[in-house]
Design an enzyme around this catalytic site. Structure first.
Site, PDB file in Angstrom:
ATOM      1  N   ASP A  61       0.877  -1.165   0.000  1.00 33.05           N
ATOM      2  CA  ASP A  61       0.000   0.000   0.000  1.00 33.05           C
ATOM      3  C   ASP A  61       0.914   1.214   0.000  1.00 33.05           C
ATOM      4  O   ASP A  61       1.551   1.512   1.025  1.00 33.05           O
ATOM      5  CB  ASP A  61      -0.901  -0.015   1.233  1.00 33.05           C
ATOM      6  CG  ASP A  61      -1.824   1.197   1.312  1.00 33.05           C
ATOM      7  OD1 ASP A  61      -1.676   2.126   0.485  1.00 33.05           O
ATOM      8  OD2 ASP A  61      -2.688   1.235   2.197  1.00 33.05           O
ATOM      9  N   ASN A  88       3.847   2.949 -10.742  1.00 31.95           N
ATOM     10  CA  ASN A  88       2.588   2.857 -11.489  1.00 31.95           C
ATOM     11  C   ASN A  88       1.357   3.085 -10.619  1.00 31.95           C
ATOM     12  O   ASN A  88       0.319   3.528 -11.124  1.00 31.95           O
ATOM     13  CB  ASN A  88       2.488   1.473 -12.150  1.00 31.95           C
ATOM     14  CG  ASN A  88       1.105   1.185 -12.677  1.00 31.95           C
ATOM     15  OD1 ASN A  88       0.676   1.739 -13.694  1.00 31.95           O
ATOM     16  ND2 ASN A  88       0.368   0.319 -11.974  1.00 31.95           N
ATOM     17  N   ARG A 122      12.260   7.033  -2.767  1.00 33.31           N
ATOM     18  CA  ARG A 122      13.231   7.246  -1.691  1.00 33.31           C
ATOM     19  C   ARG A 122      13.724   5.918  -1.121  1.00 33.31           C
ATOM     20  O   ARG A 122      14.915   5.773  -0.801  1.00 33.31           O
ATOM     21  CB  ARG A 122      12.571   8.096  -0.608  1.00 33.31           C
ATOM     22  CG  ARG A 122      13.472   8.576   0.496  1.00 33.31           C
ATOM     23  CD  ARG A 122      12.856   9.743   1.248  1.00 33.31           C
ATOM     24  NE  ARG A 122      11.491   9.476   1.678  1.00 33.31           N
ATOM     25  CZ  ARG A 122      10.420  10.129   1.206  1.00 33.31           C
ATOM     26  NH1 ARG A 122      10.554  11.068   0.284  1.00 33.31           N
ATOM     27  NH2 ARG A 122       9.220   9.845   1.668  1.00 33.31           N
ATOM     28  N   TYR A 153      -6.985  15.017  -9.053  1.00 40.51           N
ATOM     29  CA  TYR A 153      -6.323  14.079  -9.958  1.00 40.51           C
ATOM     30  C   TYR A 153      -5.414  14.837 -10.913  1.00 40.51           C
ATOM     31  O   TYR A 153      -4.237  14.478 -11.084  1.00 40.51           O
ATOM     32  CB  TYR A 153      -7.338  13.249 -10.748  1.00 40.51           C
ATOM     33  CG  TYR A 153      -6.657  12.309 -11.710  1.00 40.51           C
ATOM     34  CD1 TYR A 153      -5.939  11.218 -11.242  1.00 40.51           C
ATOM     35  CD2 TYR A 153      -6.694  12.525 -13.090  1.00 40.51           C
ATOM     36  CE1 TYR A 153      -5.275  10.364 -12.108  1.00 40.51           C
ATOM     37  CE2 TYR A 153      -6.038  11.678 -13.967  1.00 40.51           C
ATOM     38  CZ  TYR A 153      -5.329  10.594 -13.468  1.00 40.51           C
ATOM     39  OH  TYR A 153      -4.655   9.762 -14.330  1.00 40.51           O
ATOM     40  N   LYS A 157      -1.205  14.701 -10.986  1.00 41.45           N
ATOM     41  CA  LYS A 157      -0.419  14.296 -12.144  1.00 41.45           C
ATOM     42  C   LYS A 157       0.509  15.418 -12.624  1.00 41.45           C
ATOM     43  O   LYS A 157       1.586  15.152 -13.162  1.00 41.45           O
ATOM     44  CB  LYS A 157      -1.348  13.819 -13.261  1.00 41.45           C
ATOM     45  CG  LYS A 157      -1.998  12.469 -12.953  1.00 41.45           C
ATOM     46  CD  LYS A 157      -0.946  11.385 -12.688  1.00 41.45           C
ATOM     47  CE  LYS A 157      -1.557  10.021 -12.462  1.00 41.45           C
ATOM     48  NZ  LYS A 157      -0.523   8.984 -12.233  1.00 41.45           N
ATOM     49  N   VAL A 185      -6.783   5.381 -21.778  1.00 43.47           N
ATOM     50  CA  VAL A 185      -6.409   3.963 -21.743  1.00 43.47           C
ATOM     51  C   VAL A 185      -7.625   3.174 -21.272  1.00 43.47           C
ATOM     52  O   VAL A 185      -8.152   3.417 -20.184  1.00 43.47           O
ATOM     53  CB  VAL A 185      -5.225   3.709 -20.793  1.00 43.47           C
ATOM     54  CG1 VAL A 185      -4.851   2.223 -20.811  1.00 43.47           C
ATOM     55  CG2 VAL A 185      -4.033   4.570 -21.177  1.00 43.47           C
TER      56      VAL A 185
END
Length: 253
Positions: A61, A88, A122, A153, A157, A185
């Site tokens: 998570d 991702n 990191r 959102y 990004k 997508v």
């Protein structure tokens, strides 16, 4: 010979969509994988069909520091060094104006899309070797063009793109840093999550569009990773032919 033979790769959010397709592409190219997601049972189903052995599967998570620390510790112990990190994991929640946005949703997007990315970066960097490591961040066309009712959102990004630029400057000459920014997508759970399972709203997003598939995005990621070591592919933007922008989409009836 497979193009990534002898290299190791971490993929976050690997249980579905672009993450799962990327795992398949990297395994087929010879990489040994550390796949992380909250739904470990999905990872087990995915891994059963992957070539190669010795892949590490673990709960992850990215919004939880302890979860990330445990995952990277186990992955590095299993694989040794970590050559590639595919950041991702990400999500969108809702389509509302900023005025009407739910603060809990905003916090979850910020924690997942931005802080999760920096946290995993990191933690993985100490296990990467100079001139061998490569970080690929999954951005979005939403990080290049704001749109109404995109809210946090879109903001998250844009932050991913900015942080990618920062990382590239901090790691120049040592670690390659790239971003892949897709437009529309399909065949993912992205809109299922965004619209809380509302099938009609999801269908309206992709109606009449020959959208990009997760496998096609994964192919872009694979191409980025397999360029000569002295090259850094800074950015790839990939959209359907029918999409010029978020608000300019030609839909076939």
């Amino acid at each position: 010979m497979p193009e990534l033979e002898g290299r190791t790769a971490v993929v976050t959010g690997a249980s579905s969509g672009i993450g799962a397709a990327t795992a398949v592409a990297l395994a087929e190219a010879g990489a040994q994988l550390a796949l992380g997601a909250r739904r470990v049972e999905r990872l087990e189903e995915l891994a059963a069909g992957l070539p190669g052995d010795g892949h590490y599967l673990g709960p992850l998570d990215v919004t939880d520091r302890e979860s990330c620390e445990q995952f990277v510790s186990q992955a590095s112990r299993r694989l040794g060094r970590l050559d590639v990190l595919i950041n991702n994991a990400g999500l969108a929640l809702g389509r509302t104006t900023i005025r009407d946005a739910d603060e809990a949703d905003e916090l979850q997007m910020l924690e997942t899309n931005v802080l999760g990315l920096t946290r995993m970066t990191r933690l993985c960097l100490p296990h990467m070797e100079d001139l061998r490591g490569h970080i690929v961040n999954l951005g979005s066309w939403a990080g290049r063009e704001a749109y109404s009712q995109g809210g946090m959102y879109v903001g998250s990004k844009y932050a991913v793109r900015a942080l990618t630029y920062v990382l590239r400057k901090e790691l120049v000459g040592r670690i390659r840093v790239s971003t892949v920014d897709p437009g529309m997508v399909g065949d993912t759970e992205f809109s299922d999550v965004r619209f809380s399972g509302d099938a009609d709203k999801k269908a309206a997003v992709y109606r009449g569009v020959d959208y990009i598939t997760p496998a096609e995005v994964a192919d872009c990621i694979l191409w980025v990773l397999t360029r000569p070591a002295h090259m850094n592919i800074d950015e790839i933007v990939v959209k359907p032919l029918q999409q010029a922008s978020q608000d300019q989409i030609v839909r076939h009836e």
